[in-house]
Design an enzyme around this catalytic site. Structure first.
Site, PDB file in Angstrom:
ATOM      1  N   CYS A  32      -8.310  -5.134  -9.837  1.00 44.93           N
ATOM      2  CA  CYS A  32      -7.993  -4.030 -10.954  1.00 44.93           C
ATOM      3  C   CYS A  32      -7.453  -2.880 -10.194  1.00 44.93           C
ATOM      4  O   CYS A  32      -8.158  -2.181  -9.508  1.00 44.93           O
ATOM      5  CB  CYS A  32      -9.209  -3.554 -11.853  1.00 44.93           C
ATOM      6  SG  CYS A  32      -8.936  -2.719 -13.065  1.00 44.93           S
ATOM      7  N   CYS A  85       0.826  -1.297   0.053  1.00 45.01           N
ATOM      8  CA  CYS A  85       0.034  -0.098  -0.084  1.00 45.01           C
ATOM      9  C   CYS A  85       0.789   1.192   0.085  1.00 45.01           C
ATOM     10  O   CYS A  85       1.696   1.514   0.770  1.00 45.01           O
ATOM     11  CB  CYS A  85      -0.751   0.000   1.246  1.00 45.01           C
ATOM     12  SG  CYS A  85      -1.803   1.524   1.318  1.00 45.01           S
ATOM     13  N   CYS A 129       0.439   3.041   3.556  1.00 39.16           N
ATOM     14  CA  CYS A 129       0.731   2.683   5.107  1.00 39.16           C
ATOM     15  C   CYS A 129       1.808   1.495   4.960  1.00 39.16           C
ATOM     16  O   CYS A 129       2.225   1.377   6.060  1.00 39.16           O
ATOM     17  CB  CYS A 129      -0.466   2.081   5.663  1.00 39.16           C
ATOM     18  SG  CYS A 129      -1.139   0.478   5.025  1.00 39.16           S
ATOM     19  N   CYS A 152      -5.346   0.919   6.342  1.00 40.10           N
ATOM     20  CA  CYS A 152      -5.675   2.240   6.251  1.00 40.10           C
ATOM     21  C   CYS A 152      -6.717   2.734   5.362  1.00 40.10           C
ATOM     22  O   CYS A 152      -6.789   3.861   5.319  1.00 40.10           O
ATOM     23  CB  CYS A 152      -4.406   3.081   5.877  1.00 40.10           C
ATOM     24  SG  CYS A 152      -4.051   2.709   3.964  1.00 40.10           S
ATOM     25  N   CYS A 162      -7.452  -1.089   1.060  1.00 42.03           N
ATOM     26  CA  CYS A 162      -6.386  -1.502   2.087  1.00 42.03           C
ATOM     27  C   CYS A 162      -6.969  -1.600   3.361  1.00 42.03           C
ATOM     28  O   CYS A 162      -7.685  -0.732   3.937  1.00 42.03           O
ATOM     29  CB  CYS A 162      -5.278  -0.496   2.248  1.00 42.03           C
ATOM     30  SG  CYS A 162      -4.134  -0.985   3.473  1.00 42.03           S
TER      31      CYS A 162
END
Length: 131
Positions: A119, A47, A50, A99, A96
């Site tokens: 995607c 991510c 984070c 976060c 995510c």
């Protein structure tokens, strides 16, 4: 997993304008423009907000969509899914789980073994190459 909880102002300071638009406001980058849409570098995609590990390059494939596509995340706990009715259609948004960064969408038209296509916006990711 400990959740990351920051204000929008803090995220705005930490991210580029483009990352903020995609990750925190749910935007979408244009197809075929992202840094990872055609990347073949082995590694782990984290991510961008984070640092949580999200996708392994072993699950990445060329869907022809113009966005990085994966048939599965590293594990089911790192991704949160929710219904998205924007733009007059129903899709499944993926975020995510640590976060709440907007990553993209998941569709039921992917390859085996899962039949899924995650995607994902390149701006939501940071690739850490394998040694």
């Amino acid at each position: 997993m400990d959740k990351v909880d920051k204000s929008l102002d803090t995220w705005r300071e930490e991210l580029t304008d483009e990352q903020f638009h995609v990750c925190r406001l749910g935007g979408t980058e244009r197809p075929f423009t992202g840094a990872y849409h055609d990347s073949k570098t082995p590694g782990i995609y984290h991510c961008a907000c984070c640092g949580e590990a999200l996708f392994d390059s072993d699950a990445k494939y060329d869907s022809g969509s113009g966005w990085p596509s994966y048939f599965q995340p590293i594990n089911d706990e790192v991704i949160a899914s929710l219904d998205d009715y924007s733009h007059g259609m129903h899709r499944i948004e993926v975020k995510c789980a640590k976060c709440d960064a907007h990553l993209g969408h998941v569709f039921p038209d992917g390859p085996r073994p899962t039949g899924l296509r995650y995607c994902i916006n390149s701006l939501s990711l940071k690739l850490v190459p394998r040694d």
